[in-house]
Write a protein that holds these residues in place. Structure first.
Motif, PDB file in Angstrom:
ATOM      1  N   THR A 195       6.604 -13.475  -9.458  1.00  0.00           N
ATOM      2  CA  THR A 195       5.782 -12.304  -9.747  1.00  0.00           C
ATOM      3  C   THR A 195       6.108 -11.166  -8.791  1.00  0.00           C
ATOM      4  O   THR A 195       6.428 -11.389  -7.616  1.00  0.00           O
ATOM      5  CB  THR A 195       4.286 -12.636  -9.624  1.00  0.00           C
ATOM      6  OG1 THR A 195       3.998 -13.038  -8.276  1.00  0.00           O
ATOM      7  CG2 THR A 195       3.898 -13.755 -10.574  1.00  0.00           C
ATOM      8  N   PHE A 196       6.038  -9.959  -9.321  1.00  0.00           N
ATOM      9  CA  PHE A 196       6.152  -8.758  -8.487  1.00  0.00           C
ATOM     10  C   PHE A 196       5.066  -7.788  -8.921  1.00  0.00           C
ATOM     11  O   PHE A 196       4.888  -7.513 -10.112  1.00  0.00           O
ATOM     12  CB  PHE A 196       7.510  -8.082  -8.617  1.00  0.00           C
ATOM     13  CG  PHE A 196       7.580  -6.755  -7.899  1.00  0.00           C
ATOM     14  CD1 PHE A 196       7.708  -6.708  -6.520  1.00  0.00           C
ATOM     15  CD2 PHE A 196       7.476  -5.564  -8.608  1.00  0.00           C
ATOM     16  CE1 PHE A 196       7.744  -5.496  -5.853  1.00  0.00           C
ATOM     17  CE2 PHE A 196       7.517  -4.348  -7.954  1.00  0.00           C
ATOM     18  CZ  PHE A 196       7.655  -4.317  -6.568  1.00  0.00           C
ATOM     19  N   SER A 197       4.341  -7.248  -7.950  1.00  0.00           N
ATOM     20  CA  SER A 197       3.295  -6.267  -8.207  1.00  0.00           C
ATOM     21  C   SER A 197       3.544  -5.056  -7.325  1.00  0.00           C
ATOM     22  O   SER A 197       3.693  -5.185  -6.096  1.00  0.00           O
ATOM     23  CB  SER A 197       1.916  -6.866  -7.906  1.00  0.00           C
ATOM     24  OG  SER A 197       0.892  -5.905  -8.079  1.00  0.00           O
ATOM     25  N   GLY A 198       3.623  -3.880  -7.943  1.00  0.00           N
ATOM     26  CA  GLY A 198       3.879  -2.658  -7.194  1.00  0.00           C
ATOM     27  C   GLY A 198       2.883  -1.576  -7.542  1.00  0.00           C
ATOM     28  O   GLY A 198       2.437  -1.463  -8.689  1.00  0.00           O
ATOM     29  N   ASP A 199       2.503  -0.778  -6.551  1.00  0.00           N
ATOM     30  CA  ASP A 199       1.565   0.330  -6.740  1.00  0.00           C
ATOM     31  C   ASP A 199       2.108   1.587  -6.079  1.00  0.00           C
ATOM     32  O   ASP A 199       2.725   1.523  -5.003  1.00  0.00           O
ATOM     33  CB  ASP A 199       0.193   0.001  -6.144  1.00  0.00           C
ATOM     34  CG  ASP A 199      -0.483  -1.150  -6.845  1.00  0.00           C
ATOM     35  OD1 ASP A 199      -0.269  -2.298  -6.412  1.00  0.00           O
ATOM     36  OD2 ASP A 199      -1.220  -0.903  -7.810  1.00  0.00           O
ATOM     37  N   TYR A 200       1.846   2.713  -6.718  1.00  0.00           N
ATOM     38  CA  TYR A 200       2.258   4.018  -6.185  1.00  0.00           C
ATOM     39  C   TYR A 200       1.052   4.948  -6.248  1.00  0.00           C
ATOM     40  O   TYR A 200       0.353   5.023  -7.271  1.00  0.00           O
ATOM     41  CB  TYR A 200       3.404   4.584  -7.019  1.00  0.00           C
ATOM     42  CG  TYR A 200       3.692   6.057  -6.769  1.00  0.00           C
ATOM     43  CD1 TYR A 200       4.548   6.458  -5.758  1.00  0.00           C
ATOM     44  CD2 TYR A 200       3.098   7.040  -7.564  1.00  0.00           C
ATOM     45  CE1 TYR A 200       4.813   7.808  -5.533  1.00  0.00           C
ATOM     46  CE2 TYR A 200       3.355   8.389  -7.352  1.00  0.00           C
ATOM     47  CZ  TYR A 200       4.207   8.769  -6.339  1.00  0.00           C
ATOM     48  OH  TYR A 200       4.458  10.104  -6.123  1.00  0.00           O
ATOM     49  N   PHE A 201       0.793   5.668  -5.143  1.00  0.00           N
ATOM     50  CA  PHE A 201      -0.311   6.619  -5.086  1.00  0.00           C
ATOM     51  C   PHE A 201       0.176   7.936  -4.503  1.00  0.00           C
ATOM     52  O   PHE A 201       0.969   7.958  -3.553  1.00  0.00           O
ATOM     53  CB  PHE A 201      -1.458   6.090  -4.196  1.00  0.00           C
ATOM     54  CG  PHE A 201      -2.150   4.879  -4.737  1.00  0.00           C
ATOM     55  CD1 PHE A 201      -3.161   4.993  -5.675  1.00  0.00           C
ATOM     56  CD2 PHE A 201      -1.791   3.617  -4.302  1.00  0.00           C
ATOM     57  CE1 PHE A 201      -3.802   3.874  -6.168  1.00  0.00           C
ATOM     58  CE2 PHE A 201      -2.413   2.488  -4.785  1.00  0.00           C
ATOM     59  CZ  PHE A 201      -3.426   2.625  -5.725  1.00  0.00           C
ATOM     60  N   ARG A 202      -0.346   9.013  -5.074  1.00  0.00           N
ATOM     61  CA  ARG A 202      -0.100  10.339  -4.502  1.00  0.00           C
ATOM     62  C   ARG A 202      -1.360  11.167  -4.647  1.00  0.00           C
ATOM     63  O   ARG A 202      -1.924  11.281  -5.736  1.00  0.00           O
ATOM     64  CB  ARG A 202       1.069  11.048  -5.180  1.00  0.00           C
ATOM     65  CG  ARG A 202       1.477  12.330  -4.460  1.00  0.00           C
ATOM     66  CD  ARG A 202       2.609  13.054  -5.140  1.00  0.00           C
ATOM     67  NE  ARG A 202       3.131  14.137  -4.318  1.00  0.00           N
ATOM     68  CZ  ARG A 202       2.562  15.334  -4.191  1.00  0.00           C
ATOM     69  NH1 ARG A 202       1.436  15.601  -4.861  1.00  0.00           N
ATOM     70  NH2 ARG A 202       3.100  16.246  -3.409  1.00  0.00           N
TER      71      ARG A 202
END
Length: 395
Positions: free
Chosen positions: A317-324
């Motif tokens: 599994t891979f979980s990625g998050d991006y916030f700006r």
């Protein structure tokens, strides 16, 4: 605290069904707190740093409700409860009061066609501020805030409206929804906050005021068979209006936001699945004071979840998050987060290997406007780390 609930009901079914109920509910609550100060030689606690509250709440409810099947695809329900409330508080003095409320609710459900459905609900309810609003001496509400109230009783009436419209076509796999939620909260108290380091003092003024919240959203999507995917896109509008005391002046405050949010769920192959979602929001806040100007905020977030099944016993599994966040003034406005995992099952034993914070992000920063104030939070994150766990069953 001690709580008791008792209900006796009678009903009659049919196309026009009726039901009647009698209830008696009671709550006895106590809140005691104390804080110690250090004068350089010893700890001490004064009465001004202690709270000892006692609240008795009792209510008797008589209600009548009916449900009527207008057609085989449409029904409505109406409920009319009458509440008699007795409230008694033991503070520095004993305060008591009794109140009579009518809290009606109404709903109508309609299956318009096999593909279209509609649900409408309306409700009115009355309530009071909790016992924690009655303490008049300082108390720690969390590890960052020390707060003090003035002990006035907050009485509120809440009007709630909900409307939901749904569509689903089993032949074209096209689906959609439209949702509307509106609340109107009327209160007898208006609050002012004074800040000094971690100490927050809250004062109230007897002034009727109204807080309004509106949330509306629409989403349309489709199942795409040859891609084994579901794709949808949504849009939402949120608005909040309220009053607050600023510099001893009642000021109107409004915040609104528009969001666009695509979403993809896909089973790429028998061995790989993927979920992706994104949200881009424009936030605007306005204060009815000529000297205060709040800049707009743009917030963009993305989330990706990837699951790989190389064998029936293995999952990667891979979980990625991006916030700006455009309102962040300190540190980076852009933040990346990621986690990687491997799970392998061997009979009754599971081996789980997790790599957390793959990008070794140092801080997580949140900046927003709320209740006519600008809030900035910065969290220090754990560094990148690898953890191996073994889970097994002994039975």
């Amino acid at each position: 605290g001690l709580e008791t609930r008792n209900r006796l009901s009678w009903s009659r079914s049919g196309r026009l069904s009726m039901s009647y109920a009698a209830e008696f509910n009671a709550y006895i609550q106590k809140l005691s707190s104390s804080m110690e100060a250090y004068d350089g030689t010893a700890d001490f606690s004064e009465e001004s740093l202690q709270n000892n509250l006692h609240r008795d709440y009792a209510e008797a409810v008589l209600s009548a409700s009916t449900q009527y099947n207008i057609t085989p695809t449409m029904n409505m329900m109406l409920s009319l409860p009458v509440r008699y409330v007795l409230l008694r508080e033991h503070l520095q003095d004993i305060n008591s009061g009794s109140f009579v409320y009518l809290d009606p609710s109404f709903s109508i459900n309609w299956q318009i066609t096999p593909r279209w459905s509609s649900n409408f609900l309306y409700g009115l309810n009355h309530n009071f501020g909790g016992i924690k609003n009655s303490y008049t001496n300082p108390i720690m509400v969390n590890y960052r805030m020390l707060i003090q109230n003035d002990g006035k009783l907050d009485k509120m009436s809440n009007h709630n409206i909900t409307w939901m419209l749904g569509y689903k076509n089993p032949f074209t796999t096209l689906f959609g929804s439209l949702n509307l939620f509106y609340t109107n909260i009327r209160s007898n108290l208006l609050y002012s906050y004074n800040y000094q380091d971690i100490f927050t003092s809250r004062q109230s003024v007897e002034k009727p005021n109204t807080k309004q919240n509106l949330f509306s959203s629409a989403r349309i999507g489709k199942d795409i068979d040859f891609l084994t995917s579901t794709i949808s896109v949504g849009v939402s509008y949120v608005e909040s209006r309220m009053e607050q005391l600023i510099q001893q002046q009642a000021v109107k405050y409004k915040t609104s936001s528009v969001s666009l949010s695509p979403r993809v769920n896909s089973r790429i192959t028998d061995y790989v699945s993927l979920q992706y979602s994104s949200s881009y929001s424009w936030v605007n806040s306005q204060i009815d004071m000529g000297t205060i100007d709040l800049p707009n905020i743009q917030i963009w977030s993305q989330k990706l979840d990837l699951n790989i099944f190389p064998t029936s016993k293995t999952v990667i599994t891979f979980s990625g998050d991006y916030f700006r966040n455009s309102s962040v003034q300190e540190g980076s406005r852009t933040m990346w987060f990621g986690d990687l995992g491997l799970k392998y099952k061997l009979k009754k034993i599971e081996f789980i290997l997790n790599w957390s914070n793959v990008f070794n992000t140092k801080t997580y920063v949140v900046s927003s406007y709320a209740d006519a104030g600008h809030y900035f939070y910065s969290y220090q994150l754990r560094p990148s780390e690898v953890l191996l766990r073994v889970r097994f069953s002994i039975i």
